[in-house]
Design a protein around this motif. Structure first.
Motif, PDB file in Angstrom:
ATOM      1  N   LEU A 178       6.933   3.150   2.411  1.00 54.43           N
ATOM      2  CA  LEU A 178       8.011   2.836   3.350  1.00 54.43           C
ATOM      3  C   LEU A 178       8.701   4.104   3.837  1.00 54.43           C
ATOM      4  O   LEU A 178       9.024   4.227   5.029  1.00 54.43           O
ATOM      5  CB  LEU A 178       9.031   1.908   2.696  1.00 54.43           C
ATOM      6  CG  LEU A 178       8.704   0.415   2.733  1.00 54.43           C
ATOM      7  CD1 LEU A 178       9.713  -0.360   1.903  1.00 54.43           C
ATOM      8  CD2 LEU A 178       8.693  -0.112   4.174  1.00 54.43           C
ATOM      9  N   ARG A 179       8.918   5.054   2.951  1.00 55.03           N
ATOM     10  CA  ARG A 179       9.542   6.314   3.360  1.00 55.03           C
ATOM     11  C   ARG A 179       8.651   7.063   4.348  1.00 55.03           C
ATOM     12  O   ARG A 179       9.131   7.658   5.321  1.00 55.03           O
ATOM     13  CB  ARG A 179       9.837   7.183   2.138  1.00 55.03           C
ATOM     14  CG  ARG A 179      11.004   6.674   1.290  1.00 55.03           C
ATOM     15  CD  ARG A 179      11.451   7.711   0.279  1.00 55.03           C
ATOM     16  NE  ARG A 179      10.432   7.997  -0.721  1.00 55.03           N
ATOM     17  CZ  ARG A 179      10.282   7.332  -1.860  1.00 55.03           C
ATOM     18  NH1 ARG A 179      11.092   6.315  -2.150  1.00 55.03           N
ATOM     19  NH2 ARG A 179       9.337   7.680  -2.722  1.00 55.03           N
ATOM     20  N   ARG A 180       7.345   7.019   4.119  1.00 57.84           N
ATOM     21  CA  ARG A 180       6.404   7.699   5.012  1.00 57.84           C
ATOM     22  C   ARG A 180       6.420   7.056   6.398  1.00 57.84           C
ATOM     23  O   ARG A 180       6.441   7.753   7.424  1.00 57.84           O
ATOM     24  CB  ARG A 180       4.995   7.664   4.406  1.00 57.84           C
ATOM     25  CG  ARG A 180       3.970   8.487   5.162  1.00 57.84           C
ATOM     26  CD  ARG A 180       2.711   8.646   4.329  1.00 57.84           C
ATOM     27  NE  ARG A 180       1.975   7.396   4.207  1.00 57.84           N
ATOM     28  CZ  ARG A 180       1.021   7.003   5.059  1.00 57.84           C
ATOM     29  NH1 ARG A 180       0.717   7.754   6.115  1.00 57.84           N
ATOM     30  NH2 ARG A 180       0.380   5.875   4.865  1.00 57.84           N
ATOM     31  N   PHE A 181       6.428   5.738   6.436  1.00 62.05           N
ATOM     32  CA  PHE A 181       6.475   5.049   7.723  1.00 62.05           C
ATOM     33  C   PHE A 181       7.821   5.255   8.409  1.00 62.05           C
ATOM     34  O   PHE A 181       7.879   5.412   9.639  1.00 62.05           O
ATOM     35  CB  PHE A 181       6.172   3.561   7.534  1.00 62.05           C
ATOM     36  CG  PHE A 181       4.702   3.267   7.514  1.00 62.05           C
ATOM     37  CD1 PHE A 181       4.017   2.971   8.679  1.00 62.05           C
ATOM     38  CD2 PHE A 181       3.991   3.313   6.321  1.00 62.05           C
ATOM     39  CE1 PHE A 181       2.657   2.711   8.665  1.00 62.05           C
ATOM     40  CE2 PHE A 181       2.621   3.058   6.286  1.00 62.05           C
ATOM     41  CZ  PHE A 181       1.952   2.760   7.465  1.00 62.05           C
ATOM     42  N   ALA A 182       8.885   5.255   7.644  1.00 64.19           N
ATOM     43  CA  ALA A 182      10.202   5.490   8.237  1.00 64.19           C
ATOM     44  C   ALA A 182      10.274   6.883   8.849  1.00 64.19           C
ATOM     45  O   ALA A 182      10.838   7.062   9.944  1.00 64.19           O
ATOM     46  CB  ALA A 182      11.288   5.306   7.186  1.00 64.19           C
ATOM     47  N   ALA A 183       9.705   7.869   8.168  1.00 62.27           N
ATOM     48  CA  ALA A 183       9.714   9.238   8.692  1.00 62.27           C
ATOM     49  C   ALA A 183       8.890   9.334   9.972  1.00 62.27           C
ATOM     50  O   ALA A 183       9.289  10.011  10.936  1.00 62.27           O
ATOM     51  CB  ALA A 183       9.183  10.207   7.640  1.00 62.27           C
ATOM     52  N   ALA A 184       7.738   8.658   9.994  1.00 58.97           N
ATOM     53  CA  ALA A 184       6.899   8.682  11.193  1.00 58.97           C
ATOM     54  C   ALA A 184       7.602   8.000  12.363  1.00 58.97           C
ATOM     55  O   ALA A 184       7.577   8.489  13.497  1.00 58.97           O
ATOM     56  CB  ALA A 184       5.561   8.015  10.901  1.00 58.97           C
ATOM     57  N   ARG A 203       4.092 -12.674   6.159  1.00 60.05           N
ATOM     58  CA  ARG A 203       5.410 -13.239   5.883  1.00 60.05           C
ATOM     59  C   ARG A 203       6.067 -12.643   4.643  1.00 60.05           C
ATOM     60  O   ARG A 203       7.290 -12.671   4.511  1.00 60.05           O
ATOM     61  CB  ARG A 203       5.318 -14.763   5.720  1.00 60.05           C
ATOM     62  CG  ARG A 203       5.032 -15.496   7.018  1.00 60.05           C
ATOM     63  CD  ARG A 203       5.024 -16.991   6.799  1.00 60.05           C
ATOM     64  NE  ARG A 203       3.937 -17.405   5.918  1.00 60.05           N
ATOM     65  CZ  ARG A 203       3.904 -18.535   5.225  1.00 60.05           C
ATOM     66  NH1 ARG A 203       4.925 -19.379   5.292  1.00 60.05           N
ATOM     67  NH2 ARG A 203       2.874 -18.838   4.471  1.00 60.05           N
ATOM     68  N   ASP A 204       5.279 -12.097   3.741  1.00 63.92           N
ATOM     69  CA  ASP A 204       5.843 -11.495   2.533  1.00 63.92           C
ATOM     70  C   ASP A 204       6.410 -10.102   2.794  1.00 63.92           C
ATOM     71  O   ASP A 204       7.483  -9.765   2.303  1.00 63.92           O
ATOM     72  CB  ASP A 204       4.779 -11.401   1.436  1.00 63.92           C
ATOM     73  CG  ASP A 204       4.352 -12.763   0.920  1.00 63.92           C
ATOM     74  OD1 ASP A 204       5.192 -13.688   0.911  1.00 63.92           O
ATOM     75  OD2 ASP A 204       3.175 -12.908   0.546  1.00 63.92           O
ATOM     76  N   ASN A 205       5.675  -9.288   3.558  1.00 60.89           N
ATOM     77  CA  ASN A 205       6.048  -7.874   3.649  1.00 60.89           C
ATOM     78  C   ASN A 205       6.752  -7.484   4.951  1.00 60.89           C
ATOM     79  O   ASN A 205       7.215  -6.359   5.091  1.00 60.89           O
ATOM     80  CB  ASN A 205       4.815  -6.987   3.456  1.00 60.89           C
ATOM     81  CG  ASN A 205       3.725  -7.202   4.504  1.00 60.89           C
ATOM     82  OD1 ASN A 205       4.008  -7.480   5.662  1.00 60.89           O
ATOM     83  ND2 ASN A 205       2.470  -7.038   4.096  1.00 60.89           N
ATOM     84  N   LEU A 206       6.865  -8.413   5.895  1.00 57.92           N
ATOM     85  CA  LEU A 206       7.351  -8.059   7.226  1.00 57.92           C
ATOM     86  C   LEU A 206       8.823  -7.667   7.235  1.00 57.92           C
ATOM     87  O   LEU A 206       9.200  -6.635   7.798  1.00 57.92           O
ATOM     88  CB  LEU A 206       7.108  -9.223   8.186  1.00 57.92           C
ATOM     89  CG  LEU A 206       7.580  -9.041   9.628  1.00 57.92           C
ATOM     90  CD1 LEU A 206       6.907  -7.829  10.270  1.00 57.92           C
ATOM     91  CD2 LEU A 206       7.301 -10.305  10.443  1.00 57.92           C
ATOM     92  N   ALA A 207       9.678  -8.486   6.644  1.00 61.15           N
ATOM     93  CA  ALA A 207      11.116  -8.217   6.715  1.00 61.15           C
ATOM     94  C   ALA A 207      11.461  -6.880   6.065  1.00 61.15           C
ATOM     95  O   ALA A 207      12.261  -6.105   6.603  1.00 61.15           O
ATOM     96  CB  ALA A 207      11.897  -9.350   6.048  1.00 61.15           C
ATOM     97  N   ALA A 212      13.382  -1.323   6.790  1.00 57.59           N
ATOM     98  CA  ALA A 212      13.323   0.056   6.323  1.00 57.59           C
ATOM     99  C   ALA A 212      12.889   1.056   7.387  1.00 57.59           C
ATOM    100  O   ALA A 212      13.206   2.246   7.287  1.00 57.59           O
ATOM    101  CB  ALA A 212      12.367   0.154   5.130  1.00 57.59           C
ATOM    102  N   VAL A 213      12.155   0.599   8.379  1.00 57.59           N
ATOM    103  CA  VAL A 213      11.549   1.503   9.363  1.00 57.59           C
ATOM    104  C   VAL A 213      12.348   1.441  10.656  1.00 57.59           C
ATOM    105  O   VAL A 213      12.478   0.371  11.261  1.00 57.59           O
ATOM    106  CB  VAL A 213      10.071   1.119   9.602  1.00 57.59           C
ATOM    107  CG1 VAL A 213       9.438   2.023  10.659  1.00 57.59           C
ATOM    108  CG2 VAL A 213       9.290   1.219   8.289  1.00 57.59           C
ATOM    109  N   PRO A 214      12.894   2.543  11.111  1.00 59.43           N
ATOM    110  CA  PRO A 214      13.807   2.499  12.255  1.00 59.43           C
ATOM    111  C   PRO A 214      13.097   2.208  13.574  1.00 59.43           C
ATOM    112  O   PRO A 214      11.989   2.679  13.838  1.00 59.43           O
ATOM    113  CB  PRO A 214      14.416   3.907  12.270  1.00 59.43           C
ATOM    114  CG  PRO A 214      13.407   4.775  11.594  1.00 59.43           C
ATOM    115  CD  PRO A 214      12.770   3.906  10.549  1.00 59.43           C
TER     116      PRO A 214
END
Length: 255
Positions: A178-184, A203-207, A212-214
């Protein structure tokens, strides 16, 4: 925390894949699109591969006609611009095209563009699509330094390839992904790009991802959503995915 609500685009490839196992024309791709749009989906995505193993040229034509009745929704066509994508872009002028670096026989999209190698060749194709009024998104790995190169190539958006996050969901690696995707995503926003995301979101991981990702403007979801629809129906499934997006934008509870 995102402030502009993320749009849900439904990828209909798997509907076409089931249809293609027989010669009866069912399930109907256009009927599936209509039901998803009626349920509140913000757009429709298709990825017509050269071998037509799922979406066919006639499907793209029929969906382009259908989407004219839904002027507030978006039509996104994915594909490799070195193969058959540009023909569809020129003929149908969708709202968005997503350039994906798939080989012709590739099982599914599994990596983003290497712009150090491809940018010069992509640049005129991006410019051509934009000259037709089509927004261009580049399918990219979650590599923050590569976002500036995507902007330099002329892209309007990037679509972050989210399978690594989905694979890490529920494991000790989840937060690092999540941190890696947020940084990208932040690097893309800083470069002036819009941010899309897709591949194995469900449906499990989307929210959690959207929270977390801006700045995620759009998620494109196909396999999991169509699998859910086999059990729940299109209306209930779309409502559930929209609910996941709502949860991501809900204020955090204190205490």
């Amino acid at each position: 925390m995102n402030t502009n609500r993320t749009a849900l685009s439904v990828n209909l490839n798997k509907v076409a894949l089931v249809r293609n196992t027989r010669h009866l024309g069912i399930p109907s791709v256009t009927r599936a699109a209509t039901l998803c749009l009626q349920a509140g989906a913000n757009g429709i995505t298709v990825h017509p591969r050269p071998d037509e193993r799922h979406i066919r040229a006639d499907d793209v034509r029929d969906l382009a006609a259908l989407m004219k009745s839904w002027p507030d929704r978006e039509f996104n066509i994915e594909g490799n611009p070195y193969q058959n994508l540009m023909g569809f872009v020129r003929e149908f002028r969708p709202h968005q095209c997503t350039f994906v670096p798939d080989s012709e026989g590739q099982f599914t999209s599994d990596h983003g563009w290497n712009l150090a190698h491809d940018a010069d060749r992509l640049r005129p194709l991006i410019a051509e699509a934009q000259s037709l009024g089509v927004r261009v998104s580049l399918f990219m790995d979650a590599d923050a330094p590569a976002m500036a190169a995507a902007k330099a190539a002329g892209a309007d958006r990037v679509e972050l390839y989210t399978e690594p996050y989905a694979a890490a969901w529920g494991t000790p690696q989840q937060d690092a992904e999540l941190r890696r995707f947020a940084a990208a995503a932040q690097a893309a926003l800083d470069a002036g790009l819009g941010v899309n995301a897709g591949h194995d979101l469900n449906r499990d991981n989307l929210a959690t991802f959207i929270r977390a990702v801006p700045g995620v403007a759009e998620v494109s979801i196909g396999h999991a959503l169509i699998a859910d629809a086999l059990e729940l129906g299109y209306n209930a499934t779309i409502q559930d995915y929209l609910r996941c997006i709502d949860i991501a934008f809900a204020p955090a509870r204190s205490g």
